[in-house]
Design a protein around this motif. Structure first.
Motif, PDB file in Angstrom:
ATOM      1  N   PRO A  30       0.801  -1.236   0.000  1.00  0.00           N
ATOM      2  CA  PRO A  30       0.000   0.000   0.000  1.00  0.00           C
ATOM      3  C   PRO A  30       0.827   1.276   0.000  1.00  0.00           C
ATOM      4  O   PRO A  30       0.291   2.348  -0.288  1.00  0.00           O
ATOM      5  N   GLU A  31       2.114   1.195   0.339  1.00  0.00           N
ATOM      6  CA  GLU A  31       2.949   2.399   0.429  1.00  0.00           C
ATOM      7  C   GLU A  31       4.164   2.283  -0.482  1.00  0.00           C
ATOM      8  O   GLU A  31       4.565   1.186  -0.866  1.00  0.00           O
ATOM      9  N   GLU A  32       4.776   3.422  -0.783  1.00  0.00           N
ATOM     10  CA  GLU A  32       6.003   3.438  -1.576  1.00  0.00           C
ATOM     11  C   GLU A  32       7.207   3.154  -0.672  1.00  0.00           C
ATOM     12  O   GLU A  32       7.110   3.187   0.556  1.00  0.00           O
ATOM     13  N   MET A  33       8.361   2.906  -1.308  1.00  0.00           N
ATOM     14  CA  MET A  33       9.551   2.497  -0.566  1.00  0.00           C
ATOM     15  C   MET A  33       9.947   3.515   0.501  1.00  0.00           C
ATOM     16  O   MET A  33      10.384   3.149   1.597  1.00  0.00           O
ATOM     17  N   TYR A  35       8.252   5.162   2.468  1.00  0.00           N
ATOM     18  CA  TYR A  35       7.486   4.984   3.704  1.00  0.00           C
ATOM     19  C   TYR A  35       8.137   3.921   4.584  1.00  0.00           C
ATOM     20  O   TYR A  35       8.175   4.058   5.812  1.00  0.00           O
ATOM     21  N   TYR A  36       8.648   2.883   3.966  1.00  0.00           N
ATOM     22  CA  TYR A  36       9.232   1.773   4.720  1.00  0.00           C
ATOM     23  C   TYR A  36      10.678   2.040   5.129  1.00  0.00           C
ATOM     24  O   TYR A  36      11.191   1.402   6.042  1.00  0.00           O
ATOM     25  N   GLU A  44      12.525   5.157  13.288  1.00  0.00           N
ATOM     26  CA  GLU A  44      11.609   5.269  12.160  1.00  0.00           C
ATOM     27  C   GLU A  44      11.950   4.275  11.057  1.00  0.00           C
ATOM     28  O   GLU A  44      11.064   3.711  10.406  1.00  0.00           O
ATOM     29  N   ILE A  45      13.243   4.020  10.844  1.00  0.00           N
ATOM     30  CA  ILE A  45      13.656   3.054   9.829  1.00  0.00           C
ATOM     31  C   ILE A  45      13.239   1.647  10.241  1.00  0.00           C
ATOM     32  O   ILE A  45      12.668   0.888   9.438  1.00  0.00           O
ATOM     33  N   ASN A  46      13.493   1.271  11.489  1.00  0.00           N
ATOM     34  CA  ASN A  46      13.128  -0.072  11.947  1.00  0.00           C
ATOM     35  C   ASN A  46      11.614  -0.260  11.995  1.00  0.00           C
ATOM     36  O   ASN A  46      11.099  -1.345  11.695  1.00  0.00           O
ATOM     37  N   ARG A  51       6.780  -2.646   9.440  1.00  0.00           N
ATOM     38  CA  ARG A  51       5.518  -2.432   8.728  1.00  0.00           C
ATOM     39  C   ARG A  51       5.564  -3.036   7.325  1.00  0.00           C
ATOM     40  O   ARG A  51       4.550  -3.532   6.820  1.00  0.00           O
ATOM     41  N   LEU A  52       6.725  -2.996   6.696  1.00  0.00           N
ATOM     42  CA  LEU A  52       6.863  -3.651   5.393  1.00  0.00           C
ATOM     43  C   LEU A  52       6.566  -5.140   5.517  1.00  0.00           C
ATOM     44  O   LEU A  52       5.858  -5.717   4.682  1.00  0.00           O
ATOM     45  N   PHE A  53       7.115  -5.763   6.553  1.00  0.00           N
ATOM     46  CA  PHE A  53       6.884  -7.196   6.753  1.00  0.00           C
ATOM     47  C   PHE A  53       5.387  -7.475   6.924  1.00  0.00           C
ATOM     48  O   PHE A  53       4.830  -8.377   6.296  1.00  0.00           O
ATOM     49  N   ILE A  54       4.732  -6.682   7.749  1.00  0.00           N
ATOM     50  CA  ILE A  54       3.304  -6.886   8.002  1.00  0.00           C
ATOM     51  C   ILE A  54       2.488  -6.639   6.738  1.00  0.00           C
ATOM     52  O   ILE A  54       1.613  -7.446   6.373  1.00  0.00           O
ATOM     53  N   ASP A  55       2.780  -5.551   6.029  1.00  0.00           N
ATOM     54  CA  ASP A  55       2.025  -5.237   4.815  1.00  0.00           C
ATOM     55  C   ASP A  55       2.243  -6.291   3.733  1.00  0.00           C
ATOM     56  O   ASP A  55       1.318  -6.638   2.988  1.00  0.00           O
ATOM     57  N   ALA A  56       3.474  -6.795   3.635  1.00  0.00           N
ATOM     58  CA  ALA A  56       3.763  -7.807   2.619  1.00  0.00           C
ATOM     59  C   ALA A  56       3.020  -9.107   2.907  1.00  0.00           C
ATOM     60  O   ALA A  56       2.475  -9.746   1.995  1.00  0.00           O
TER      61      ALA A  56
END
Length: 247
Positions: A30-33, A35-36, A44-46, A51-56
């Motif tokens: 749902p978001e661009e790179m 954001y992750y 914020e990076i971690n 969130r990338l893991f959860i969204d994926a």
């Protein structure tokens, strides 16, 4: 290439499936790179990586072909280059770091109430994030070493270097240190003596008496007449492990 079936003496056999089934398809997040990986603070990076893991996982869970409960480990490949190898100039500072994501990681960097990545079969609490490539700035880096070292982490192996100080520990002889980048990551070293002992893949020969000579089989020869690893106690809490890597 590290062959876990071989180095584990048959204790680990890895099989898997690739999704989406169509070779030209991918799951859209749902978001661009940016954001992750906002490329700002560590927190914020971690948080973005978690969130990338959860969204994926959630994006993949919409695919009826995937039944997560059939698998022990989820590996997510994202578009772009991994933020894993330091160069003098980073032309893409918002690349995603490759790492093994755990429930503790998600709870630390998002919220202690997070139970993992929700899926139809329950919460996914661990997995690996990897890029489609590590190649950049005319450097050709294979994914193999990064891939298998993260699987080593999943199996319970410790990193044998200092991430905070960027200092090596056992060097190129171990998968869990600089050995993951042998031949530019194409042919990573096998797990070292400590790692194989830790997972119970081998039992070292214990040396408790003074000896004039200790013979050790060269790694990979499977010489039944000689031990592959010997253990020499120093005190109640410490010991040396000796193995033979070489020609």
């Amino acid at each position: 290439e590290t062959d876990f079936n071989n180095v584990s003496n048959g204790n680990v056999v890895i099989t898997g499936d690739v999704f989406p089934r169509d070779d030209t398809s991918a799951y859209q997040l749902p978001e661009e790179m940016g954001y992750y990986n906002p490329n700002t603070t560590e927190a914020e990076i971690n948080s973005g990586i978690a969130r990338l893991f959860i969204d994926a996982v959630q994006a993949a869970d919409a695919d009826d072909d995937i039944i997560f409960e059939n698998y022990d480990l989820v590996i997510i490949f994202h578009a772009g280059v991994g933020r894993d190898i330091a160069f003098d100039y980073d032309p893409t500072p918002q690349d995603i770091s490759s790492l093994y994501v755990t429930l503790d990681f998600m709870q630390k960097w998002i919220s202690g109430a997070v139970q993992g990545a929700p899926a139809d079969s329950g919460f996914i609490t661990q997995g690996i994030i990897l890029p489609e490539t590590e190649n950049q700035e005319d450097e050709q880096i294979a994914l193999t070493g990064m891939f298998v070292s993260n699987i080593g982490t999943h199996l319970g192996l410790y990193d044998l270097f200092s991430p905070s100080k960027q200092r090596t520990g056992v060097g190129r002889f171990s998968l869990m240190d600089a050995g993951l980048l042998n031949l530019n990551g194409l042919a990573p070293a096998p797990p070292g003596a400590y790692s194989r002992k830790k997972l119970g893949w081998i039992q070292p020969q214990l040396i408790t008496q003074p000896m004039d000579k200790i013979e050790v089989a060269r790694y990979g020869t499977h010489n039944p007449a000689l031990p592959e690893i010997v253990q020499i106690p120093i005190n109640d809490d410490e010991y040396y492990l000796i193995e033979f890597r070489g020609d």
